[in-house]
Scaffold this active site. Sequence first.
Site, PDB file in Angstrom:
ATOM      1  N   GLY A  57      39.410  28.947  28.072  1.00 37.10           N
ATOM      2  CA  GLY A  57      38.582  27.836  28.532  1.00 37.10           C
ATOM      3  C   GLY A  57      37.131  28.283  28.656  1.00 37.10           C
ATOM      4  O   GLY A  57      36.705  29.258  28.026  1.00 37.10           O
ATOM      5  N   ARG A  82      45.919  28.540  19.327  1.00 33.13           N
ATOM      6  CA  ARG A  82      44.912  27.861  18.508  1.00 33.13           C
ATOM      7  C   ARG A  82      43.618  28.670  18.465  1.00 33.13           C
ATOM      8  O   ARG A  82      43.281  29.384  19.414  1.00 33.13           O
ATOM      9  CB  ARG A  82      44.616  26.470  19.065  1.00 33.13           C
ATOM     10  CG  ARG A  82      44.003  26.448  20.445  1.00 33.13           C
ATOM     11  CD  ARG A  82      44.003  25.050  21.045  1.00 33.13           C
ATOM     12  NE  ARG A  82      43.432  25.040  22.390  1.00 33.13           N
ATOM     13  CZ  ARG A  82      44.131  25.386  23.477  1.00 33.13           C
ATOM     14  NH1 ARG A  82      45.388  25.771  23.367  1.00 33.13           N
ATOM     15  NH2 ARG A  82      43.555  25.333  24.673  1.00 33.13           N
ATOM     16  N   ILE A 137      40.398  37.690  37.303  1.00 30.96           N
ATOM     17  CA  ILE A 137      39.516  36.724  37.963  1.00 30.96           C
ATOM     18  C   ILE A 137      40.165  35.338  37.904  1.00 30.96           C
ATOM     19  O   ILE A 137      39.507  34.331  38.165  1.00 30.96           O
ATOM     20  CB  ILE A 137      38.097  36.707  37.325  1.00 30.96           C
ATOM     21  CG1 ILE A 137      38.142  36.605  35.800  1.00 30.96           C
ATOM     22  CG2 ILE A 137      37.344  37.956  37.733  1.00 30.96           C
ATOM     23  CD1 ILE A 137      38.302  35.229  35.254  1.00 30.96           C
ATOM     24  N   ARG A 139      44.046  34.100  39.047  1.00 31.45           N
ATOM     25  CA  ARG A 139      44.728  33.849  40.311  1.00 31.45           C
ATOM     26  C   ARG A 139      45.522  35.074  40.721  1.00 31.45           C
ATOM     27  O   ARG A 139      46.159  35.726  39.890  1.00 31.45           O
ATOM     28  CB  ARG A 139      45.664  32.627  40.197  1.00 31.45           C
ATOM     29  CG  ARG A 139      44.940  31.297  40.081  1.00 31.45           C
ATOM     30  CD  ARG A 139      44.224  30.939  41.371  1.00 31.45           C
ATOM     31  NE  ARG A 139      43.526  29.666  41.313  1.00 31.45           N
ATOM     32  CZ  ARG A 139      42.252  29.514  40.990  1.00 31.45           C
ATOM     33  NH1 ARG A 139      41.529  30.582  40.666  1.00 31.45           N
ATOM     34  NH2 ARG A 139      41.683  28.318  40.980  1.00 31.45           N
ATOM     35  N   ASP A 163      39.268  40.263  41.607  1.00 27.77           N
ATOM     36  CA  ASP A 163      38.443  39.388  42.439  1.00 27.77           C
ATOM     37  C   ASP A 163      39.318  38.396  43.180  1.00 27.77           C
ATOM     38  O   ASP A 163      38.837  37.718  44.087  1.00 27.77           O
ATOM     39  CB  ASP A 163      37.416  38.637  41.576  1.00 27.77           C
ATOM     40  CG  ASP A 163      36.479  37.771  42.427  1.00 27.77           C
ATOM     41  OD1 ASP A 163      35.859  38.334  43.354  1.00 27.77           O
ATOM     42  OD2 ASP A 163      36.377  36.560  42.162  1.00 27.77           O
ATOM     43  N   HIS A 187      37.010  37.471  46.206  1.00 29.20           N
ATOM     44  CA  HIS A 187      36.979  36.157  45.548  1.00 29.20           C
ATOM     45  C   HIS A 187      35.574  35.555  45.597  1.00 29.20           C
ATOM     46  O   HIS A 187      35.364  34.414  46.046  1.00 29.20           O
ATOM     47  CB  HIS A 187      37.988  35.208  46.188  1.00 29.20           C
ATOM     48  CG  HIS A 187      38.422  34.105  45.263  1.00 29.20           C
ATOM     49  ND1 HIS A 187      39.632  33.455  45.376  1.00 29.20           N
ATOM     50  CD2 HIS A 187      37.800  33.526  44.193  1.00 29.20           C
ATOM     51  CE1 HIS A 187      39.743  32.530  44.438  1.00 29.20           C
ATOM     52  NE2 HIS A 187      38.634  32.559  43.696  1.00 29.20           N
ATOM     53  N   ILE A 188      34.608  36.316  45.083  1.00 33.52           N
ATOM     54  CA  ILE A 188      33.213  35.882  45.123  1.00 33.52           C
ATOM     55  C   ILE A 188      32.571  35.812  43.748  1.00 33.52           C
ATOM     56  O   ILE A 188      31.389  35.464  43.626  1.00 33.52           O
ATOM     57  CB  ILE A 188      32.365  36.810  46.017  1.00 33.52           C
ATOM     58  CG1 ILE A 188      32.465  38.263  45.533  1.00 33.52           C
ATOM     59  CG2 ILE A 188      32.787  36.682  47.476  1.00 33.52           C
ATOM     60  CD1 ILE A 188      31.528  39.226  46.236  1.00 33.52           C
TER      61      ILE A 188
END
Length: 211
Positions: A57, A82, A137, A139, A163, A187-188
Amino acid sequence: SGVHAVPITENIFGYILGVARGIIPAMTNQLESKWDKSIASNMFSLKDKKVLVYGTGSIGQEIARTAKFFEMATYGVNSNGRSIQTFDHSYTMESSQAILSDMDFVINALPLTDESELFFDKEIFANMKDTAYFLNIGRGESVKDEHLIEELEAGTLAGAYLDVTSPEPLPESSKLWQTQNLVITPHISGNVEHFRDTIYPIFKENLDSYL
Protein backbone atom coordinates in the site's frame (compact mmCIF):
# COMPACT_ATOMS: atom_id res chain seq x y z
CA SER A 1 -4.78 7.53 3.94
CA GLY A 2 -1.15 8.01 2.99
CA VAL A 3 -0.32 10.72 5.56
CA HIS A 4 1.98 8.45 7.54
CA ALA A 5 3.92 6.86 4.66
CA VAL A 6 6.80 9.35 4.62
CA PRO A 7 7.53 9.57 8.38
CA ILE A 8 7.25 5.78 8.77
CA THR A 9 9.68 5.31 5.89
CA GLU A 10 12.06 7.78 7.50
CA ASN A 11 12.05 5.65 10.66
CA ILE A 12 12.63 2.51 8.61
CA PHE A 13 15.69 3.98 6.93
CA GLY A 14 16.87 5.59 10.15
CA TYR A 15 17.24 2.07 11.52
CA ILE A 16 18.59 0.56 8.29
CA LEU A 17 21.27 3.23 7.98
CA GLY A 18 22.00 2.91 11.68
CA VAL A 19 22.96 -0.75 11.33
CA ALA A 20 24.52 -0.46 7.88
CA ARG A 21 26.83 2.42 8.77
CA GLY A 22 27.74 1.37 12.29
CA ILE A 23 25.82 4.11 14.09
CA ILE A 24 23.75 1.87 16.37
CA PRO A 25 26.69 -0.24 17.62
CA ALA A 26 28.71 2.98 18.06
CA MET A 27 25.94 4.37 20.29
CA THR A 28 26.10 1.20 22.38
CA ASN A 29 29.85 1.55 22.72
CA GLN A 30 29.48 5.22 23.65
CA LEU A 31 27.47 4.24 26.73
CA GLU A 32 30.55 2.32 27.87
CA SER A 33 33.02 5.05 26.81
CA LYS A 34 34.54 2.53 24.40
CA TRP A 35 36.41 3.50 21.20
CA ASP A 36 36.14 0.36 19.09
CA LYS A 37 36.90 0.69 15.39
CA SER A 38 36.30 -3.03 14.87
CA ILE A 39 32.60 -2.26 14.31
CA ALA A 40 33.65 -1.00 10.88
CA SER A 41 34.18 -4.61 9.80
CA ASN A 42 30.41 -5.11 9.90
CA MET A 43 29.52 -1.97 7.96
CA PHE A 44 28.01 -2.27 4.50
CA SER A 45 26.50 -0.26 1.66
CA LEU A 46 22.81 -0.41 0.83
CA LYS A 47 23.55 -0.54 -2.91
CA ASP A 48 22.31 -3.83 -4.43
CA LYS A 49 20.90 -5.02 -1.10
CA LYS A 50 17.48 -6.70 -1.30
CA VAL A 51 14.46 -5.53 0.65
CA LEU A 52 11.21 -7.51 0.93
CA VAL A 53 8.17 -5.50 2.02
CA TYR A 54 5.03 -7.28 3.20
CA GLY A 55 2.30 -4.83 2.26
CA THR A 56 2.37 -2.81 -0.97
CA GLY A 57 0.00 0.00 0.00
CA SER A 58 1.04 3.63 0.40
CA ILE A 59 3.55 2.84 3.15
CA GLY A 60 5.09 -0.10 1.32
CA GLN A 61 5.36 1.89 -1.88
CA GLU A 62 7.10 4.79 -0.11
CA ILE A 63 9.56 2.34 1.44
CA ALA A 64 10.27 0.87 -1.99
CA ARG A 65 10.62 4.31 -3.60
CA THR A 66 13.16 5.34 -0.98
CA ALA A 67 14.99 2.03 -1.31
CA LYS A 68 15.37 2.73 -5.02
CA PHE A 69 17.17 5.96 -4.15
CA PHE A 70 19.80 3.79 -2.45
CA GLU A 71 19.86 1.47 -5.51
CA MET A 72 18.38 -1.42 -3.57
CA ALA A 73 16.37 -4.24 -5.16
CA THR A 74 12.72 -4.13 -4.07
CA TYR A 75 10.31 -7.02 -3.61
CA GLY A 76 6.70 -6.68 -2.49
CA VAL A 77 4.09 -9.00 -1.01
CA ASN A 78 0.34 -8.54 -1.39
CA SER A 79 -2.82 -10.64 -1.47
CA ASN A 80 -2.51 -11.90 -5.05
CA GLY A 81 1.05 -11.10 -6.12
CA ARG A 82 -0.06 -8.30 -8.46
CA SER A 83 2.60 -6.00 -9.88
CA ILE A 84 3.04 -2.67 -8.11
CA GLN A 85 5.06 0.27 -9.38
CA THR A 86 8.39 0.78 -7.54
CA PHE A 87 8.65 -2.95 -6.77
CA ASP A 88 10.90 -5.04 -9.01
CA HIS A 89 8.88 -8.17 -8.30
CA SER A 90 5.69 -9.02 -6.37
CA TYR A 91 4.64 -12.17 -4.54
CA THR A 92 1.80 -13.63 -2.51
CA MET A 93 2.22 -14.39 1.19
CA GLU A 94 2.76 -18.05 0.36
CA SER A 95 5.13 -17.66 -2.60
CA SER A 96 7.25 -15.07 -0.78
CA GLN A 97 8.72 -17.72 1.48
CA ALA A 98 10.73 -19.12 -1.42
CA ILE A 99 12.79 -15.91 -1.66
CA LEU A 100 13.25 -15.13 2.03
CA SER A 101 16.74 -16.61 2.09
CA ASP A 102 17.91 -14.04 -0.48
CA MET A 103 16.63 -10.96 1.37
CA ASP A 104 18.77 -8.56 3.38
CA PHE A 105 15.84 -6.71 4.97
CA VAL A 106 12.33 -8.05 5.61
CA ILE A 107 9.76 -5.41 6.54
CA ASN A 108 6.22 -5.93 7.79
CA ALA A 109 3.85 -3.16 6.70
CA LEU A 110 0.70 -5.31 6.69
CA PRO A 111 -2.59 -4.50 8.41
CA LEU A 112 -3.76 -7.04 10.96
CA THR A 113 -5.89 -9.73 9.31
CA ASP A 114 -6.56 -13.41 9.89
CA GLU A 115 -3.77 -14.13 7.40
CA SER A 116 -1.19 -11.77 8.91
CA GLU A 117 -1.85 -12.54 12.59
CA LEU A 118 1.24 -14.31 14.02
CA PHE A 119 2.49 -14.77 10.44
CA PHE A 120 6.07 -13.89 11.32
CA ASP A 121 7.09 -16.95 13.28
CA LYS A 122 9.97 -19.40 13.61
CA GLU A 123 9.42 -20.74 10.10
CA ILE A 124 9.73 -17.28 8.56
CA PHE A 125 12.75 -16.31 10.65
CA ALA A 126 14.46 -19.67 10.02
CA ASN A 127 14.17 -19.09 6.27
CA MET A 128 15.95 -15.73 6.55
CA LYS A 129 19.74 -15.61 6.36
CA ASP A 130 21.66 -14.86 9.53
CA THR A 131 22.86 -11.51 8.16
CA ALA A 132 19.29 -10.31 7.53
CA TYR A 133 17.25 -7.78 9.50
CA PHE A 134 13.54 -7.86 10.39
CA LEU A 135 11.53 -4.65 10.79
CA ASN A 136 7.92 -4.33 11.96
CA ILE A 137 5.94 -1.12 11.50
CA GLY A 138 2.68 -2.98 10.77
CA ARG A 139 1.06 -4.57 13.81
CA GLY A 140 2.59 -6.19 16.86
CA GLU A 141 0.10 -9.06 16.68
CA SER A 142 1.70 -10.20 13.41
CA VAL A 143 4.85 -11.42 15.18
CA LYS A 144 5.45 -14.33 17.53
CA ASP A 145 7.70 -12.49 19.95
CA GLU A 146 9.19 -15.58 21.55
CA HIS A 147 10.35 -16.86 18.15
CA LEU A 148 11.90 -13.50 17.27
CA ILE A 149 13.70 -13.39 20.61
CA GLU A 150 15.08 -16.91 20.08
CA GLU A 151 16.48 -16.04 16.66
CA LEU A 152 18.09 -12.79 17.84
CA GLU A 153 19.63 -14.37 20.93
CA ALA A 154 20.96 -17.27 18.85
CA GLY A 155 22.50 -14.87 16.33
CA THR A 156 20.56 -16.39 13.44
CA LEU A 157 19.17 -12.92 12.67
CA ALA A 158 21.46 -9.90 12.50
CA GLY A 159 18.95 -7.57 14.15
CA ALA A 160 15.40 -6.28 14.35
CA TYR A 161 13.46 -3.06 14.71
CA LEU A 162 9.98 -2.92 16.26
CA ASP A 163 7.84 0.20 16.29
CA VAL A 164 4.77 -1.86 17.20
CA THR A 165 4.35 -4.54 19.84
CA SER A 166 1.66 -6.64 21.46
CA PRO A 167 0.53 -5.47 23.92
CA GLU A 168 1.04 -1.72 23.88
CA PRO A 169 2.42 -0.16 25.96
CA LEU A 170 5.03 -2.92 26.16
CA PRO A 171 5.22 -3.97 29.84
CA GLU A 172 8.50 -3.69 31.75
CA SER A 173 8.44 -7.46 32.23
CA SER A 174 8.63 -8.17 28.49
CA LYS A 175 11.75 -10.07 27.43
CA LEU A 176 11.91 -7.90 24.32
CA TRP A 177 13.45 -5.06 26.36
CA GLN A 178 16.54 -7.16 27.14
CA THR A 179 16.88 -8.85 23.75
CA GLN A 180 20.20 -8.25 22.02
CA ASN A 181 20.38 -6.58 18.60
CA LEU A 182 16.83 -5.25 18.94
CA VAL A 183 15.72 -1.62 18.69
CA ILE A 184 12.26 -0.66 19.98
CA THR A 185 10.40 2.61 19.49
CA PRO A 186 7.01 3.21 21.20
CA HIS A 187 4.72 3.23 18.13
CA ILE A 188 5.82 6.70 17.03
CA SER A 189 7.10 6.17 13.49
CA GLY A 190 3.91 7.59 11.97
CA ASN A 191 4.15 10.91 13.80
CA VAL A 192 3.81 13.84 11.39
CA GLU A 193 5.45 17.16 12.22
CA HIS A 194 2.83 19.36 10.53
CA PHE A 195 -0.16 17.05 10.85
CA ARG A 196 -2.96 19.55 10.17
CA ASP A 197 -1.19 21.01 7.13
CA THR A 198 -0.58 17.50 5.82
CA ILE A 199 -4.10 16.16 6.21
CA TYR A 200 -5.95 19.27 4.99
CA PRO A 201 -5.41 18.70 1.23
CA ILE A 202 -6.65 15.12 1.65
CA PHE A 203 -9.67 16.25 3.65
CA LYS A 204 -10.49 18.96 1.08
CA GLU A 205 -10.30 16.49 -1.81
CA ASN A 206 -12.62 14.10 0.01
CA LEU A 207 -15.01 16.89 0.96
CA ASP A 208 -15.16 18.17 -2.63
CA SER A 209 -15.85 14.63 -3.85
CA TYR A 210 -18.56 14.16 -1.24
CA LEU A 211 -20.27 17.45 -2.09
